[in-house]
Scaffold this motif. Structure first.
Motif, PDB file in Angstrom:
ATOM      1  N   MET A  31      -7.070  -9.092  -5.653  1.00  0.00           N
ATOM      2  CA  MET A  31      -6.154  -8.833  -4.175  1.00  0.00           C
ATOM      3  C   MET A  31      -6.445  -7.519  -3.918  1.00  0.00           C
ATOM      4  N   LYS A  32      -5.861  -7.052  -2.014  1.00  0.00           N
ATOM      5  CA  LYS A  32      -6.182  -5.560  -1.268  1.00  0.00           C
ATOM      6  C   LYS A  32      -4.632  -5.103  -1.725  1.00  0.00           C
ATOM      7  N   CYS A  33      -5.405  -3.421  -1.325  1.00  0.00           N
ATOM      8  CA  CYS A  33      -4.076  -2.852  -0.618  1.00  0.00           C
ATOM      9  C   CYS A  33      -5.357  -1.076  -0.451  1.00  0.00           C
ATOM     10  N   LYS A  34      -4.614  -1.133   0.670  1.00  0.00           N
ATOM     11  CA  LYS A  34      -5.430   0.304   0.606  1.00  0.00           C
ATOM     12  C   LYS A  34      -3.957   1.240   0.983  1.00  0.00           C
ATOM     13  N   ILE A  35      -4.171   2.269   1.025  1.00  0.00           N
ATOM     14  CA  ILE A  35      -3.062   3.673   0.792  1.00  0.00           C
ATOM     15  C   ILE A  35      -3.799   5.053   1.580  1.00  0.00           C
ATOM     16  N   ASN A  36      -2.795   5.213   2.486  1.00  0.00           N
ATOM     17  CA  ASN A  36      -3.884   6.467   3.462  1.00  0.00           C
ATOM     18  C   ASN A  36      -3.397   8.144   2.316  1.00  0.00           C
ATOM     19  N   ARG A  37      -4.004   9.309   2.972  1.00  0.00           N
ATOM     20  CA  ARG A  37      -4.050  10.262   1.858  1.00  0.00           C
ATOM     21  C   ARG A  37      -2.304  10.430   1.368  1.00  0.00           C
ATOM     22  N   ASN A  38      -1.463  10.902   2.683  1.00  0.00           N
ATOM     23  CA  ASN A  38      -0.134  11.059   2.340  1.00  0.00           C
ATOM     24  C   ASN A  38       0.390  10.180   1.553  1.00  0.00           C
ATOM     25  N   ALA A  39       0.363   8.810   2.124  1.00  0.00           N
ATOM     26  CA  ALA A  39       1.069   8.176   0.961  1.00  0.00           C
ATOM     27  C   ALA A  39       0.390   7.742  -0.553  1.00  0.00           C
ATOM     28  N   ALA A  40      -1.108   8.730  -0.947  1.00  0.00           N
ATOM     29  CA  ALA A  40      -0.704   8.977  -2.010  1.00  0.00           C
ATOM     30  C   ALA A  40      -0.537   9.689  -2.891  1.00  0.00           C
ATOM     31  N   LYS A  41      -0.314  11.028  -1.894  1.00  0.00           N
ATOM     32  CA  LYS A  41       0.330  11.697  -2.518  1.00  0.00           C
ATOM     33  C   LYS A  41       1.883  12.111  -2.875  1.00  0.00           C
ATOM     34  N   VAL A  42       2.799  11.144  -2.630  1.00  0.00           N
ATOM     35  CA  VAL A  42       3.752  11.048  -2.128  1.00  0.00           C
ATOM     36  C   VAL A  42       4.171   9.842  -3.109  1.00  0.00           C
ATOM     37  N   LEU A  43       3.076   8.988  -3.734  1.00  0.00           N
ATOM     38  CA  LEU A  43       3.053   8.266  -4.322  1.00  0.00           C
ATOM     39  C   LEU A  43       2.851   8.841  -6.031  1.00  0.00           C
ATOM     40  N   GLN A  44       1.988  10.025  -5.579  1.00  0.00           N
ATOM     41  CA  GLN A  44       1.704  10.208  -6.608  1.00  0.00           C
ATOM     42  C   GLN A  44       2.942  11.219  -7.784  1.00  0.00           C
TER      43      GLN A  44
ATOM     44  N   LYS B 173      -6.275  -1.665  -8.289  1.00  0.00           N
ATOM     45  CA  LYS B 173      -6.995   0.076  -7.662  1.00  0.00           C
ATOM     46  C   LYS B 173      -7.092   0.170  -6.239  1.00  0.00           C
ATOM     47  N   THR B 174      -6.314   0.944  -5.690  1.00  0.00           N
ATOM     48  CA  THR B 174      -6.928   1.532  -4.918  1.00  0.00           C
ATOM     49  C   THR B 174      -8.063   2.279  -5.098  1.00  0.00           C
ATOM     50  N   ASP B 175      -8.631   2.743  -3.488  1.00  0.00           N
ATOM     51  CA  ASP B 175      -9.321   4.043  -3.333  1.00  0.00           C
ATOM     52  C   ASP B 175      -9.367   5.947  -4.059  1.00  0.00           C
ATOM     53  N   LYS B 176      -7.688   5.614  -4.413  1.00  0.00           N
ATOM     54  CA  LYS B 176      -6.706   6.974  -4.355  1.00  0.00           C
ATOM     55  C   LYS B 176      -6.208   6.833  -5.786  1.00  0.00           C
ATOM     56  N   ASP B 177      -6.924   6.203  -6.537  1.00  0.00           N
ATOM     57  CA  ASP B 177      -6.559   6.281  -7.939  1.00  0.00           C
ATOM     58  C   ASP B 177      -5.115   5.892  -8.525  1.00  0.00           C
ATOM     59  N   ILE B 178      -4.347   5.383  -7.330  1.00  0.00           N
ATOM     60  CA  ILE B 178      -3.012   5.087  -7.730  1.00  0.00           C
ATOM     61  C   ILE B 178      -3.280   3.098  -8.203  1.00  0.00           C
TER      62      ILE B 178
ATOM     63  N   GLU C 200       0.683 -14.903  -1.341  1.00  0.00           N
ATOM     64  CA  GLU C 200       0.141 -14.442   0.047  1.00  0.00           C
ATOM     65  C   GLU C 200       0.205 -13.104   0.897  1.00  0.00           C
ATOM     66  N   PHE C 201       1.191 -13.064   1.509  1.00  0.00           N
ATOM     67  CA  PHE C 201       1.743 -11.977   1.964  1.00  0.00           C
ATOM     68  C   PHE C 201       0.812 -10.567   1.609  1.00  0.00           C
ATOM     69  N   LEU C 202       1.043 -10.734   0.484  1.00  0.00           N
ATOM     70  CA  LEU C 202       0.870  -9.373   0.133  1.00  0.00           C
ATOM     71  C   LEU C 202      -0.591  -8.370  -0.427  1.00  0.00           C
ATOM     72  N   ASP C 203      -1.425  -9.761  -0.130  1.00  0.00           N
ATOM     73  CA  ASP C 203      -2.753  -9.448  -0.417  1.00  0.00           C
ATOM     74  C   ASP C 203      -3.180  -9.103   0.772  1.00  0.00           C
ATOM     75  N   GLY C 204      -4.052  -7.751   1.182  1.00  0.00           N
ATOM     76  CA  GLY C 204      -4.197  -6.858   1.968  1.00  0.00           C
ATOM     77  C   GLY C 204      -2.951  -5.745   2.780  1.00  0.00           C
TER      78      GLY C 204
END
Length: 102
Positions: free
Chosen positions: A1-14, A56-61, A70-74
């Protein structure tokens, strides 16, 4: 499955993950309700269950997604500061008519 995060979201989630409440927990994206061809998503802190995939995302979260849904994939988690602060969670791969607000 895939998931993307933008930079702002990564900060808040961290920040969410480093709070005391988050001890041993991860970010889960889940569906609040479905409208035929698209879904509405929310997030919470949670622990993995047997049906979850840890994505795993490209923002280390890492994000928990229920592998049966299936609607969660992507899903794409974005955080904006303007026009108002908040998360926007969409799934471009599952929304045939582009993005629309309610």
């Amino acid at each position: 499955m895939k998931c993307k995060i933008n930079r702002n979201a990564a900060k808040v989630l961290q920040n969410m993950l480093s709070s005391e409440d988050a001890e041993g927990k991860m970010i889960r994206v889940y569906i609040t309700h479905m409208h035929g061809d698209h879904a509405h998503y929310e997030m919470k802190l949670d622990t993995p269950t047997e049906h979850d995939e840890i994505v795993k995302t490209d923002k280390d979260i890492d994000i928990l997604l229920d592998s049966r849904e299936e609607f969660l994939d992507g899903v794409w988690i974005k955080y904006f500061y303007v026009p108002e602060e908040g998360f926007e969670i969409t799934n471009p791969s599952k929304e045939p008519h582009g993005h629309h607000h309610h």
